[in-house]
Write an enzyme that holds these catalytic residues in place. Sequence first.
Site, PDB file in Angstrom:
ATOM      1  N   ASP A 107       0.859  -1.242  -0.077  1.00  0.00           N
ATOM      2  CA  ASP A 107      -0.008   0.102   0.063  1.00  0.00           C
ATOM      3  C   ASP A 107       1.076   1.261  -0.223  1.00  0.00           C
ATOM      4  O   ASP A 107       2.173   1.243   0.011  1.00  0.00           O
ATOM      5  CB  ASP A 107      -0.932  -0.288   1.237  1.00  0.00           C
ATOM      6  CG  ASP A 107      -2.000   0.875   1.199  1.00  0.00           C
ATOM      7  OD1 ASP A 107      -2.247   1.545   0.190  1.00  0.00           O
ATOM      8  OD2 ASP A 107      -2.793   1.070   2.280  1.00  0.00           O
ATOM      9  N   GLU A 121       2.666   5.153  -3.785  1.00  0.00           N
ATOM     10  CA  GLU A 121       2.579   6.207  -4.812  1.00  0.00           C
ATOM     11  C   GLU A 121       3.765   7.155  -4.989  1.00  0.00           C
ATOM     12  O   GLU A 121       4.186   7.446  -6.100  1.00  0.00           O
ATOM     13  CB  GLU A 121       1.191   7.243  -4.450  1.00  0.00           C
ATOM     14  CG  GLU A 121       0.050   6.627  -4.747  1.00  0.00           C
ATOM     15  CD  GLU A 121      -0.371   5.749  -3.443  1.00  0.00           C
ATOM     16  OE1 GLU A 121       0.346   5.835  -2.455  1.00  0.00           O
ATOM     17  OE2 GLU A 121      -1.359   4.869  -3.547  1.00  0.00           O
ATOM     18  N   ASP A 181      -9.323   3.939  -1.346  1.00  0.00           N
ATOM     19  CA  ASP A 181     -10.168   4.323  -0.296  1.00  0.00           C
ATOM     20  C   ASP A 181     -11.512   4.831  -0.518  1.00  0.00           C
ATOM     21  O   ASP A 181     -11.680   5.897  -0.707  1.00  0.00           O
ATOM     22  CB  ASP A 181      -9.509   5.124   0.607  1.00  0.00           C
ATOM     23  CG  ASP A 181      -8.129   4.620   1.359  1.00  0.00           C
ATOM     24  OD1 ASP A 181      -7.969   3.099   0.950  1.00  0.00           O
ATOM     25  OD2 ASP A 181      -7.465   5.102   1.899  1.00  0.00           O
TER      26      ASP A 181
END
Lengths: 967, 695
Positions: free
Chosen positions: A540, A543, A620
Amino acid sequence: MRGNTICRSLSVKHENFKTCAQSGFCKRNRDYADHASSLSSSWDSPYKLDSSSIKFSNGVLSGTLLKTIDTTTAETVRLPLIITFLESGTARITIDEERRQTGEIELRHDSKARKERYNEAEKWAIVGGMQLSSGAAVSRDAEAGSTKVVYGPGSTFEAVIFHAPFGVEFERGGETQIKFNEKGYMNVEHWRPKIEKPIEEKKEGEDATSEEVAKEIGEDESTWWEESFGGNTDSKPRGPESVGIDVTFPGYEHVYGIAEHTGPLSLKQTRGGEGNFNEPYRLYNSDVFEYELDSPMTLYGSIPFMQAHKKDSTVGIFWLNAAETWIDIVKAKVSANPLSLGIGGHTDTQTHWFSESGLIDVFVFLGPTPKDVVRSYSELTGYTQLPQQFAIGYHQCRWNYVTDEDVRDVDRKFDKHLIPYDVIWLDIEYTEGKKYFTWDPLTFPDPLGMQKQLDAHDRKLVAIIDPHIKNEGGYSVVDELKSKDLAVHNKDDTIYEGWCWPGSSYWIDCFSPSARKWWAGLFQYAKFPSSAPNLFIWNDMNEPSVFNGPETTMPKDNLHHGHWEHRDVHNINGMTLINATYEALLSRNKAEEKSLRRPFVLTRSFYSGSQRLGAMWTGDNQASWDHLAASVGMILSMGISGFPFAGADVGGFFGNPSKELLTRWYQAGAFYPFFRGHAHIDTRRREPYLAGAPYTEIITQALRLRYSLLPAWYTAFYQASTSGTPIVQPNYYVHPGDEKGLAVDDQLYLGNTGLLAKPVTSEGAESVDIYLADAETYYDYFDFTTYQGPGTKTIPAPLEKIPILMQGGHIVPRRERPRRSSGLMKFDPFTLVVVLGNSGDAEGELYLDDGESFEYEAGAYIHRKFAYSGPTSTLSSEDLSIEGKKTKQYLQTMMDVRVEKIIIIGAPESWKIKSEVGVSEEGTNKSTPVKKAALSWHAASGGKAAWAVVRNPAVAIGKGWKVDFAS
Amino acid sequence: MNIASCPASTKEILLARGSSAEWLRQRTLATPDANRTSPADQKHVGVPSLDITRHYASFASQTKAYDELYGWVPSGRVSHDAVLGTDGRILLRSSGLSLKRKLCMWKRLAATTWLDDFPSSNATFKMKRVVSLLCFNYAASVYAAGGEGSRPRGVGPEFAKFYKDAVTFSCITNLSVNIPVGRVNDDYCDCPDGSDEPGTSACAHLSPLSPHTPVDQSHTGHNISLALPGFYCKNKGHTPTYVPFTSVNDGICDYELCCDGSEEWDHVGGVKCEDICQQIGKEFRKLDEARQKSLGDAGRKRKELVAEAGRLRKEVEDRLMTLGTEIEGSELKVKQLEGELAEVERREKGKVVRSAVQKVGKMGALVGLAKQRTQELRETLERVRQERDSSRSRLEELESVLSTFKEEYNPNFNDEGVKRAVRAWEDYAARDKGPEPDAAHDRDLNAITQSDKENGIDWDEYEGEEDSDTDVCKSYSLYAFENYLPASLRGWVDQKLRDLRVTLIDSGILADTGSSSGESKAVADAQQRLNSARNDLDNSRKSLTEHKEGLDKDFGPDDIFRALKGQCISTDSGEYTYEFCFMDKTTQKPKKGGGHTNMGNFVRIERIMVDEDLPPNGKGLGTGERIAMKHENGQHCWNGPNRATTVILGCAEEGEIWKIMEEEKCVYRMEVGTPAVCEALGQAVPKKADGRDEL
């Protein structure tokens, strides 16, 4: 189309992310385009191809573009151009900057950054299909001032290169499909030294000429040398360096792709106007908190691949650039030419692409079908991973299962309620103080015992491991990261420190080979304490998400391995991490090296090519009906963007779904390629067994439906892994000739099974409208009600029902015995559902292997084609496999796995008097009498189709056989 | 995370870790057999080991699950009687167990044996795990009573009668569907109720939990349900059970239910499940014995608690009796003292006591009061203004803090609480703020708060004025003549006048001026005595009410928690110690020190349904209705509600917190063992949790 109203109280913080006007190069390029447009035909693009420089050999055309930067002195900048023609029919245009290539530039602030334009994106994204075209040739009949290259299948493709101003047009079958720089928006911001101009001088007007020029073409220097946003200043050591070009798709009204965004599948215009966006689509991988729907805002991942589609024709481009990228889309209505009788008006889709740095590097696909375009793209960037079987079962996740006992308890409760699931997940709280590769000793005292309990029913654990490494003394991982110097550096070329979950953290730089090697080492069983073979990984925040960074990510002037600036590689960054994790999971000790198992990695951030490494999810989302509705289009978009292993958090991440919403979300989730329930830490528990009657029962039916269709899903994954076919497919992909359905994005086809699902995404619905594109007969999956296409049909959809239709002409494999996990279905028999179409024929496929190893690469698989022929009334199983050295052994293990039932939907009336069919199996002696199997036929009634069942033909799934309905 | 599981005993954890480590070693080091016949084998390589921390479902909870999930409602032909059978009951009775004992018959057991100990650990023996077995006593009885016969595979004795025909089989709940006997257990589902496949998984999908098509419903058109509760495992040497059809021939040895391994008769993927019932049965009986003993002890403890509760209750009742008598006495006393006081007062009323206070005129008094009052109001207004100004500036400061907070907070920390705060702030900021501070208004206030003189009021003008016309003066004139009488007569006249005055006052003709101007000591004393007596009476009455309430209060069955009220038990879990005090509250205490957190105050006793697995040591809730204590309004949770805890009680020999879970944010669930809820045998008897338990 989905609604675009969202709850005011939950919405993205726009001020945290740049608008185009706040992103220097975006504004500059948009201004440039506006300027060019305002001048219209009098605009003279300053880019010319030096005709004398053009060379062509072995499918490669090269030359030098000259950019005129001073019209008075005729000063030019040299931009090397390469146009590559590939054997696959794909073409590639690459434009670089000579001075940067040769390093004849100076960097400001004593920067250690590389001088070249970033040219390694292909190293990460491209894995195949680069064989040069042998047939491509320069055509002699080019008009003056242009060069024409004929290439592609049967030499039906043409690239016409215009020299001055520079432009390229691609034709297929004599018709122009794609035009580059037709609008003259091409812009390569060449390197220039910063000239410190005293303000007084300016005032005196000494620099009037250049300033006027600058003004004339709308250049705004204010963002050339530095740019501040959110308290962070980008030092921009190389000054302005953006690249951009316009790409027009003449006659194409729909464009798709450039995932990941929340808007409709068919992309909207971005230059304002009713129902359009005002901002360009942005690709700059970001951790966007509470992202909004129907928006061109950037999200977690970027796939700069776009398809344009019109009736019976699809083309596409792939913009290979890893820097921040924006895309403007304008659909220009061209009115009918009064002189050409009978030809109506049409729409040209004009797109404008620009990136902050790097090359202009574009691949051009000429189709002609969506399948061709996606396959060509996938051939370059890689096909989706064939995942382990468990990965396409149901995943149960929550932030967080708080103790190992909690995990065991959830595991037991699924069994107690006879609900199947394959994987349970751990979010960040399992670690000791957010230090990855550790377990909280108080809450997870026995991780191995937990993993062992899961393994008892062939279930897996997925734990999160993020790229930020906690900066804390005595933590061996960070100690090694620092001592081996494997972290991302700041602009001063020392270790970069930022904030994420653990607080102060460093980020592993997976661009570095030694960092990847070290990373792989961390996953060794010996190194990652209490990790078991049924543990897989979730990456996760890659980015990367940096809480205190500009736009919640890293400063652009950070430095990566090879001294590439972060700005150059940003969109690829997330992919490098899962690449490293994938490599790490291949083998976690010596023994595993001999018999590799397929890794499973889930990623939030992605780029073209990430599909080779694992699954993605849409990040999310929120527990609301509009987010449920939006998920369908987003997943379809991922499918046609070459990354089909996609899903959205079932139930919605933020907030508490109503039981109805949760139930509908499970029903939709059963048609997500990646099927995972997930929830925020502050939400109420919502495991399926907690919902209570009737919801738990209905959710369980949805889960069991998914499991019964796993053979079809796995086959669809296999097809995706070999040809790039989306696993769930939008209407236009399946029916490219159906002009009316090109924008339909709320229903999906499962692979090529003909199963058409329309998830219910509105509260209190009792029915849905489903769009049928063709004149085929469709049957309700659950009660066999027939619907005759084409047109929009209303089908009942009370809460307990998922609207699914079966398109006539297909054969769908199922395994109907409910088990606790997919692994326990391995030796269960098959049911074949033969759905007869208008032609009376049907066919389908089945791919099957051990579901975990790579032995399928050595032939350890079953691949059958089932075909029912109306004229001969026979159903046969044909082999599609290619024998390898492990084939026999695998077939041996599957010897006893049979077809237990054949259901024929739309069975002919003439079978009424039949009570048995003949069954013959390959390998039996010809003199052996044909076996008989009982047939029962049931008449059509009340709009429901007639159907028949062959009772236990008992033919082996791995063998050739024939069922004769005529005998 | 502020909650953690309640770990099993240290010994168990150690054992489990040992076994896990062993398992991992086997999983990771074992080189796959190149010639293995099935990929499934690979996973089975390794010494199977026992995970005794695993919790095992009781047979009863399993069968209950079938009832609910498979919708198996026995028809007339398959009644509970048929399930239990007369013999079963006789057997149970003959075993000397009480009816209650039969009712709560979950027997929980884990076989704590390494597979290596089994005689059958040959090379092909590739079981994944040896686990424990839970069973149900009546099933054992049924088995014992049933007899072997020649039932088809997977058929329990109570269903044997349906499988007797040698030629045709009629589906149990669909008699019209007849199939040749050869199709029973041929691994193809023919019956709409699945009864033709008692020994395979072919009909496992016939459940409301599975999606269905006309192919499944062709014969009935009704809801899909199975006629059989599962695959019958004989478990010779132990107790027979039913295994879900979904687990038949799936390649997993389900030893928790089927210790004889018979449900994996097809050996799919090469799995072989050896019969380990002898071992399991032996272990079971050993553990069961221990548990029975423990339960016996628990039962005795409960009896003691009941006795103690009875004693406490008796105490209260006795006290109530005493209080009643006390109150009666007090009431009499009060009555008497009231009479005394009245008399004293009557007597004292005649006495005229000249007020010591210098009287001023009515007007003067009024002015004095008005002046004082005005002064007070002015001061108060000024103070309120100051407070207002200070609040206003604090509000402004707070609003600016929140505005900055809204601008600067980092949404990526995903903190729901912060988000909620921001949203609440946005709502607040969007609302009408009410009137702005008004300068004119403030000027008015300034004017009002100026001194009275400046406002044109001169109190002195009004002060000191005498008011001549008063009743007091009149009465003076009435008495004036007495001064002229002889002393003796004066006394008599005085007395008479007094009486007359009292009479006049009593009859309302004359105003009573005496009471307001001060009481005599006699009256005060009498009043005090009365007050004291009244207080005593009130206290007694209050005490009576309290005790009565205490007596009426719900202390659970047999009043048992009366004996435990205020007693606390605690356990360590993660970084906290959790404490539960009966009829009082639950508390979380950080081990590292720091403040205790109240997790809720006791509000009431409830009964709730639970459906939990029982660990082998019996320390768990099991399935059925259990007594629960609700605790609410604990410390407020940042990001959440006030903390609340539901404490669910299960039978145990000792008071003990088994498990703590945070079910939702700041909503906790504690599972607690206590002898208080052991009825006769063990667990609180499920009331209607499981129909068959009633038998």
